[in-house]
Design a protein around this motif. Sequence first.
Motif, short mmCIF file in Angstrom:
data_model
loop_
_atom_site.label_atom_id
_atom_site.label_comp_id
_atom_site.label_asym_id
_atom_site.label_seq_id
_atom_site.Cartn_x
_atom_site.Cartn_y
_atom_site.Cartn_z
N ASN A 91 3.07 6.71 -41.60
CA ASN A 91 2.68 7.53 -42.74
C ASN A 91 2.29 8.92 -42.21
O ASN A 91 1.29 9.06 -41.52
CB ASN A 91 1.49 6.89 -43.46
CG ASN A 91 1.11 7.64 -44.73
OD1 ASN A 91 1.49 8.80 -44.89
ND2 ASN A 91 0.37 6.98 -45.60
N PRO A 92 3.09 9.94 -42.54
CA PRO A 92 2.85 11.27 -41.97
C PRO A 92 1.47 11.84 -42.31
O PRO A 92 1.01 12.76 -41.63
CB PRO A 92 3.95 12.13 -42.59
CG PRO A 92 4.99 11.18 -43.05
CD PRO A 92 4.27 9.90 -43.41
N ALA A 93 0.82 11.30 -43.33
CA ALA A 93 -0.51 11.79 -43.66
C ALA A 93 -1.45 11.62 -42.47
O ALA A 93 -2.25 12.51 -42.16
CB ALA A 93 -1.06 11.03 -44.88
N GLU B 263 -0.83 14.17 -39.66
CA GLU B 263 -1.44 15.49 -39.89
C GLU B 263 -2.91 15.49 -39.49
O GLU B 263 -3.42 16.46 -38.93
CB GLU B 263 -1.29 15.89 -41.37
CG GLU B 263 0.13 16.15 -41.74
CD GLU B 263 0.33 17.46 -42.48
OE1 GLU B 263 -0.56 18.32 -42.41
OE2 GLU B 263 1.37 17.59 -43.14
N SER C 113 -0.18 7.58 -52.88
CA SER C 113 0.27 8.29 -51.67
C SER C 113 1.63 8.89 -51.95
O SER C 113 2.37 8.45 -52.85
CB SER C 113 0.34 7.35 -50.47
OG SER C 113 1.48 6.52 -50.59
N ASP C 114 2.00 9.88 -51.15
CA ASP C 114 3.32 10.49 -51.29
C ASP C 114 4.42 9.51 -50.87
O ASP C 114 5.51 9.51 -51.43
CB ASP C 114 3.42 11.77 -50.45
CG ASP C 114 2.68 12.93 -51.09
OD1 ASP C 114 2.25 12.79 -52.25
OD2 ASP C 114 2.52 13.97 -50.42
N ASP D 142 -1.49 13.22 -51.48
CA ASP D 142 -1.54 13.57 -50.04
C ASP D 142 -0.98 14.96 -49.76
O ASP D 142 -1.54 15.72 -49.00
CB ASP D 142 -0.77 12.59 -49.11
CG ASP D 142 -1.52 11.28 -48.91
OD1 ASP D 142 -2.74 11.27 -49.11
OD2 ASP D 142 -0.87 10.27 -48.58
N ILE E 53 2.02 15.51 -48.13
CA ILE E 53 2.59 15.57 -46.78
C ILE E 53 3.73 16.58 -46.81
O ILE E 53 4.21 16.97 -47.87
CB ILE E 53 3.07 14.17 -46.30
CG1 ILE E 53 4.10 13.59 -47.25
CG2 ILE E 53 1.89 13.23 -46.14
CD1 ILE E 53 4.64 12.24 -46.80
N ARG E 54 4.17 17.02 -45.63
CA ARG E 54 5.10 18.15 -45.59
C ARG E 54 6.42 17.89 -46.30
O ARG E 54 7.01 18.81 -46.86
CB ARG E 54 5.36 18.55 -44.15
CG ARG E 54 4.17 19.27 -43.59
CD ARG E 54 4.19 19.37 -42.09
NE ARG E 54 2.86 19.74 -41.63
CZ ARG E 54 2.62 20.69 -40.76
NH1 ARG E 54 3.61 21.38 -40.25
NH2 ARG E 54 1.38 20.97 -40.41
N LEU F 85 -5.36 17.31 -45.24
CA LEU F 85 -5.27 16.36 -44.12
C LEU F 85 -5.57 17.01 -42.78
O LEU F 85 -6.39 16.51 -42.01
CB LEU F 85 -3.86 15.75 -44.10
CG LEU F 85 -3.50 14.96 -45.36
CD1 LEU F 85 -2.00 14.86 -45.53
CD2 LEU F 85 -4.12 13.56 -45.29
N HIS F 86 -4.91 18.11 -42.51
CA HIS F 86 -5.09 18.77 -41.22
C HIS F 86 -6.55 19.23 -41.07
O HIS F 86 -7.17 19.04 -40.03
CB HIS F 86 -4.13 19.97 -41.14
CG HIS F 86 -4.08 20.60 -39.79
ND1 HIS F 86 -4.69 21.80 -39.52
CD2 HIS F 86 -3.52 20.19 -38.63
CE1 HIS F 86 -4.48 22.11 -38.25
NE2 HIS F 86 -3.79 21.15 -37.68
#
Lengths: 370, 341
Positions: free
Chosen positions: B70-72, B75, B244-245, B272, B274-275, B291-292
């Motif tokens: 999960n890219p979240a 980040e 979530s995305d 989220d 995410i990108r 997130l970041h």
Amino acid sequence: MKTNFLGLELKSPVIIAAGPWSRDGESIRQSLATGVGAVITETIVSDPKIDVRPRIAYNGLGAQNIRLYSDVQIEGWEREMEIAKSNGGIVIANVSAHTPSELAYLAVKMEKYGADGIELGLSTPMGEGLEVAASDPAEVYEMTRYVVENVKIPVMVKLSQNVTNLSRVAKAVQEAGGSAVSAINAIRCVLGVNIETMEPLLPTYGGYSGAPIKPLGLASVASIAQTVDIPICGVGGIDSYKDGLEYIMLGASAVQVGTALMLKGRDYVRKIVEELDRWGEENRISDVKEIRGKALEKLKSFEEIKIEPLTCHADNSIPCIEGCNMCIDACMYGAISRKEDNGIHIYDQRCTGCGLCTFLCGAKKLQLQW
Amino acid sequence: MNIKEIARQAGVSVATVSRVLNHPETVAPKTRERILDLMEQMDYKPNWFARGLNFNKTYTLALLIPNILNPAYVEIAEGVESVANRKGYSVLLCITEGEVEKERQYIQTLIDRHIDGVILVSSLLNGDDINYLKQQGVAVVLVGENNGNSSEPMVRIDCCAAAYQAVQHLLNCGHREIALVYGHTPVMENKHKIEGYKKALQEAGIPLRPEYLVEEQNTEEGGYLATRKLLGLKERPRAIFTTSDLLAFGVIDALRDAELNIPDDVAVMGFDNIRMAKLMVPKLSTVAKPLHKMGLSSARLLLDVIESQGNGNMAMREIVLQSKLKIRKSCGHKERIKEIF
């Protein structure tokens, strides 16, 4: 000319505003050497983003900028502050965030790194929601209070003109324990459109600053001064010592210079500081408090204005500027005409004493009298 | 090359060189610069292992995340790493798979390895687990609420308010039949998102329909399967909000397979930001979770705990960050200005 501001003794009321010219320790150190009373850091945020390019446009009058924040992470400011203050001087940290705890965290860190005061940027005009955070007095109160409770140094809040009632916001700052307000921040704008390419000059909304916003800044400072007791730092379009004096006479204890520095360099700020000092010496004013708010006393309600039967009078012994017809063209009441001998004739019966022509006349031959 | 040699050449005591390394702020700037220059010239590198023994510090942190696909979480990890690295710490990455037993195992391993501090993301550990960790001298910071009402330093957003705002936005876009697809994880945060969803519907006077709440794995597949269930209902929803995305990506996939138009037939709103969310077709409207920034802030809090060494001299104990609606194309709104600000 000295001033007491934020409980700090400043040797000059001129302060360098937050912006890229205060992006690191070295640039702040150089700015302090111009003789200003204090320097404010570029806006410090907890998660710096890559700057867009281009991000500044100028139309000969004012400038539009898009999000000019520090690209130095908060940790990095420990070292930058050390460099900034290596020759002494007062440094105020401008911090911006979206919640009280995020904001307070940055303020606490900057206090630890040696900042003498905090300026809260709650009102950036770009990319932060349609309504700027600082348009809501309750939110401003919460943010300010949280920071004030967590630091020992004075906290000033930079306010936006993009609100319906600035007095209420200023009051929220005072009630939350803020030591001062600075006004005004840049104003949301689109600087212009290139009609050849049919594109806006910059790709998103930005903040308008520079000479054109001075009258808005003056009105804001005056109205804040007529609302709260805490000191005010005047910001917006200050390009000369005279501009600074105007802000002071409307209630400011100190003033900030930003766009003028951006366009003309640090030496230009040095000149403003020196000329203000010289004016002070010539007029025997050594402390801002001797003139602060003097013009404010003359800012009246309509019913307090005594209406005198003024009309325009021309002093025809002074020649007109050749080819100039501005007063005649502009008189909305048809009260001004050119005489055969080339002088100016005023029809007393038609003149309503509006006063516009006295500002237009480059030869200064027109005056209101009765 | 050792610290004694540096001290001899610089004409200072060993203690001064040591202070340059460990408490540089206590050494006069000129002396410090001189010693640092000398170290660089002589290519002196402190012996980190010996340092660990001396100061009982290993300059190692651990980041526990439920899932790396999960890219979240990636980040968040990037934020943590960038602060840690700048402060001279390395970060161990541990994947808990949302299983409390695996999380406990990791905790024990990390204690055995003399880790300086841990960041627990959406942790399932309870108060006892965390107290045990602290008793072993490990600093703890939480990202997102954990299971045990812990009073540990925490970075979080208000998930209930964020979900409330998202559902309100869908209502303002004219949708009334709004479904919620939520993941098994993260448990606490999703609980709050469900509360926000229910609150927004109740305030709008829309009765809750249990069949519109679907729980699945927090993955694209989960989103796909949940949508198939929703599309099989007699009255299919007009909008789907996900926790979530990743789930939203699966929802979009399933809607496309069913030849439904987004947002005209069914609107979609993720969570989220995410990108990849902005690369979806149509671009995904979502709740932007910082997130970041959560990663950066949690590492900062953790280093504050470690550096204050329990003297309570911490800047702050909790940072609540703001989430924000990121309105793009999948939610079916009409005002372009909302996409800009």
